[in-house]
Scaffold this active site. Structure first.
Site, PDB file in Angstrom:
ATOM      1  N   TYR A 162      -9.439  -0.344   3.065  1.00  0.00           N
ATOM      2  CA  TYR A 162      -8.904  -0.270   4.430  1.00  0.00           C
ATOM      3  C   TYR A 162      -8.520   1.150   4.835  1.00  0.00           C
ATOM      4  CZ  TYR A 162      -8.194  -4.975   6.405  1.00  0.00           C
ATOM      5  OH  TYR A 162      -8.363  -6.198   6.982  1.00  0.00           O
ATOM      6  N   VAL A 219      -6.731   3.444   1.971  1.00  0.00           N
ATOM      7  CA  VAL A 219      -6.231   2.776   0.768  1.00  0.00           C
ATOM      8  C   VAL A 219      -7.302   1.772   0.352  1.00  0.00           C
ATOM      9  CG1 VAL A 219      -4.281   1.593  -0.305  1.00  0.00           C
ATOM     10  CG2 VAL A 219      -3.929   2.962   1.757  1.00  0.00           C
ATOM     11  N   HIS A 230      -4.345 -11.643  10.420  1.00  0.00           N
ATOM     12  CA  HIS A 230      -5.781 -11.347  10.420  1.00  0.00           C
ATOM     13  C   HIS A 230      -6.651 -12.490   9.895  1.00  0.00           C
ATOM     14  CE1 HIS A 230      -9.080  -8.124   9.531  1.00  0.00           C
ATOM     15  NE2 HIS A 230      -9.448  -9.021  10.404  1.00  0.00           N
ATOM     16  N   GLY A 270       4.308   1.512  -1.211  1.00  0.00           N
ATOM     17  CA  GLY A 270       5.100   1.609  -2.444  1.00  0.00           C
ATOM     18  C   GLY A 270       4.265   1.602  -3.711  1.00  0.00           C
ATOM     19  N   ASP A 306       0.807  -1.230   0.000  1.00  0.00           N
ATOM     20  CA  ASP A 306       0.000   0.000   0.000  1.00  0.00           C
ATOM     21  C   ASP A 306       0.838   1.277   0.000  1.00  0.00           C
ATOM     22  OD1 ASP A 306      -1.954  -2.045   1.833  1.00  0.00           O
ATOM     23  OD2 ASP A 306      -2.898  -0.913   0.244  1.00  0.00           O
TER      24      ASP A 306
HETATM   25 CO    CO Z   1      -6.907  -7.118   7.847  1.00  0.00          CO
END
Ligand code: CO
Length: 657
Positions: free
Chosen positions: A402, A399, A613, A320, A318
């Protein structure tokens, strides 16, 4: 990627006079961005239209900065870096502008480099996909008749050696469909339909329909919304909880230099990393002691665990590939930020090179952080207690689906902390209701959140009591049972010098309570030891991506929790300077292959941390904030608890109820 509230961005007016920033580390002012664009356009403007990926301050030489700080008369040239590309062409031209002289002083062509995906390209990518007859036909096969309700997210495409994709700048897209205008489209994934877009020509290269010859999972039927307008009633949210600072906050700002209760720091920002802290130091007894020359979150990668359909391509960098700074939010008082707030605007460049101001992009405030220390002497019945505060410097970026909220904290205890708060909407995929595969969890019938990780890499240009630092690794050792451990209780800490780049590639180890110390071998504390700060890997994540896979080879930084390199001004980004479609091995793996010495030198410490996650149903429709980060704690930097001489006192705004 298109549906978050628009930032209150504005095009800055181009000034007729180039107003110079007050310090060489300050981000470029809008006028300076405009001046770079003008020079670059004059020089390179013939031919296809120019696109501006990045215009940012070129940070000055560190020796010059130190001389400046010591009051020596040094003239530091104000310089900018630029990276440009041309509509319809591959390759990047990067260069340096001398803003004082108004001249381009260096430039080079990188014919294979691909610039990041620009926010201005997001909606054009979506429009290109939605105009594709093949895509429309695939939607219709799934019962999606109204293409206007389809949303297409412009994911980066990686580098997977797919025939026909070579040498292009692409977006590999995923799509969803709303039930009605403005509802949460992530509740209705269109599974197994991916259009690959050539971003340079803005044309669809390929439509991959994984269900061309079989029945796709049905579209999810229920809505799951989060916007206030979808709620008729709310649960109780509590009475007002106000932060009152009757005499104002305890920090002061001169330009971008922030001072607070002994700490001082320069707040920086660029389009790629977003928030940057420069020259962090602590003053006691009138003597300023440097700690960190520059701190930022320099890269991140989000690998997804599903090999099904096209989901293996989800491995997004996210920072680069998109730029956290460019995607920073304009923050709202009382919502994003509570208390007595000082906001700073951020200035970045648009794709056409014009300055874009993100108002209130950086939030600065102080927070009570509970008790700092306490002791009750049971013999005398005397109690001493002091509260502790922290200074908070934060910024939030969106982004796509998110939100990444970055918080730097400076504590009165001498600790420096970074906390990443992740929220926003999980990336959803579709399944037959009740039948998610093992790579995901159903968050509502027919809607899956796949297992994934968020791995961040902090770049910490350390300067503990000066530039010459060394890193030690600390592990607990248990002597073998016998004469050295007769009672079975013995354990001690062993310190190992990390002498070179290869030796300093380290993973965390909970079994030995491993942590690392940055010491200054030339400075001793009151007990004769080198002054030091320690880094504990509190959120070390085990990566599961194969290091030899297409994604693993491009994100080599993720496989160590610590890297140490000697400072080099061009070694800025752990996955390389141009990450979009990057080749294997760039960044930290390439630099550290030199195995340079990192002993008693100006070193940069890179710490990889993150979030593992496995998605929960509670992460939908918007994920409650989860956090990860790290702390740099003084460890023999001070001769005693630096809060011991804080004045006693009680908060007068508190009351009993
Ligand atoms: Co996540």
């Amino acid at each position: 990627m298109m549906d978050h509230a628009p930032n209150t961005t504005s095009k800055a007016t181009s000034a007729d006079t180039a107003r110079h920033a007050s310090h060489p580390l300050d981000p470029l002012a809008p006028q300076e961005i405009a001046a770079v664009t003008e020079l670059v356009s004059a020089r390179f403007g013939n031919g296809a239209p120019l696109r501006f990926e990045r215009i940012e301050v070129k940070e000055p030489d560190k020796a010059q900065l130190r001389a400046l700080e010591q009051g020596e008369p040094v003239a530091i040239t104000r310089e900018a870096r630029f990276s440009i590309y041309r509509a319809g062409e591959i390759g990047v031209t990067e260069g340096i502008v001398d803003l004082d002289a108004g001249a381009i002083t260096a430039h080079r062509d990188l014919p294979d480099a691909r610039p990041m995906i620009m926010i201005e390209e997001f909606l054009a990518i979506e429009a290109a996909v939605k105009a594709s007859p093949e895509f429309i036909a695939a939607c219709k096969r799934r019962g999606v008749e109204d293409i206007d309700l389809v949303c297409v997210d412009p994911w980066s495409a990686g580098n997977f050696d797919v025939p026909g994709e070579e040498g292009k700048r692409l977006s590999h897209t995923f799509c969803w469909v709303r039930s009605r205008p403005h509802d949460n489209f992530y509740a209705r994934p269109i599974e197994g339909l991916n259009a690959v877009v050539d971003v340079d020509s803005m044309s669809v290269l390929r439509v991959d329909d994984y269900y061309r010859d079989r029945t796709p999972p049905p579209l999810a039927q229920a809505e799951s919304n989060y916007a206030a307008r979808f709620f008729e009633t709310y649960k109780p949210g509590g009475k007002p909880l106000d932060v009152v600072q009757s005499e104002g906050p305890s920090f002061t700002m001169e330009g971008n230099r922030l001072k607070w209760l002994g700490w001082d720091v320069r707040v920086g920002f660029n389009g790629r990393e977003g928030l940057i802290l420069h020259r962090i130091g602590f003053t006691e007894n009138g003597v300023r002691r440097p700690v960190i020359a520059r701190a930022s979150i320099a890269e991140m990668v989000v690998p997804y665990g599903s090999p099904e359909n096209a989901h293996h391509r989800k491995n997004v960098f996210d920072i680069g590939e998109y730029g956290l700074g460019k995607l920073a939010n304009s923050l709202t008082l009382g919502c994003d930020c509570l208390g007595a707030i000082r906001y700073l605007d951020a200035h970045v460049n648009g794709i056409d090179g014009t300055p874009v101001t993100i108002g209130n992009a950086i939030c600065i405030h102080e927070e009570d952080f509970g008790i700092g220390w306490k002791h009750w002497d049971f013999r005398t019945d005397e109690t001493e207690v002091r509260r502790m505060r922290r200074l908070v410097i934060s910024s939030i970026s969106t982004v796509g689906n998110y939100e990444y909220a970055s918080y730097w904290y400076l504590y009165q205890s001498g600790t420096i902390e970074f906390e990443m708060k992740a929220t926003g909407i999980i990336n959803t995929t579709g399944c037959e209701p009740g039948k998610p595969s093992r790579y995901g969890v159903e968050v509502m019938p027919g809607v899956v959140g796949q297992i994934h990780q968020h791995l961040f890499c902090a770049r910490l240009d350390m300067e503990v009591d000066g530039p010459e630092n060394t890193v030690l690794e600390c592990n607990v050792v248990v002597p073998p049972k016998g004469p050295d451990n007769p009672h079975g209780n013995a354990f001690y800490e062993e310190q190992t010098l990390l002498t070179s780049e290869q030796a300093a590639k380290r993973r965390a180890n909970q079994a030995t309570m491993r942590y690392w110390k940055v010491i200054n071998p030339g400075r001793r504390n009151a007990v004769g030891k080198p002054t030091s700060f320690k880094l504990e890997p509190l959120h070390a994540v085990t990566p599961f991506t194969d290091p030899d896979s297409p994604s693993g080879k491009r994100g080599g930084f993720m496989f160590e929790h610590l890297w140490v390199t000697p400072y080099h001004p061009d070694e800025r980004y752990p996955a390389g300077e141009y990450v979009n479609h990057s080749k294997p091995g760039e960044g930290l793996p390439a630099w550290t292959a030199q195995d340079r010495s990192v002993e008693n030198t100006d070193l940069v410490m890179w710490h990889v941390f993150g979030l593992h996650h496995p998605v929960r149903p509670e992460d939908f429709p918007v994920q409650p904030v989860v956090t990860c980060g790290f702390k740099l704690m003084p460890s023999g930097f001070f001769d005693r608890n630096p809060m011991i001489d804080l004045p006693p006192g009680a908060n007068k705004g508190s009351c009993c109820v």
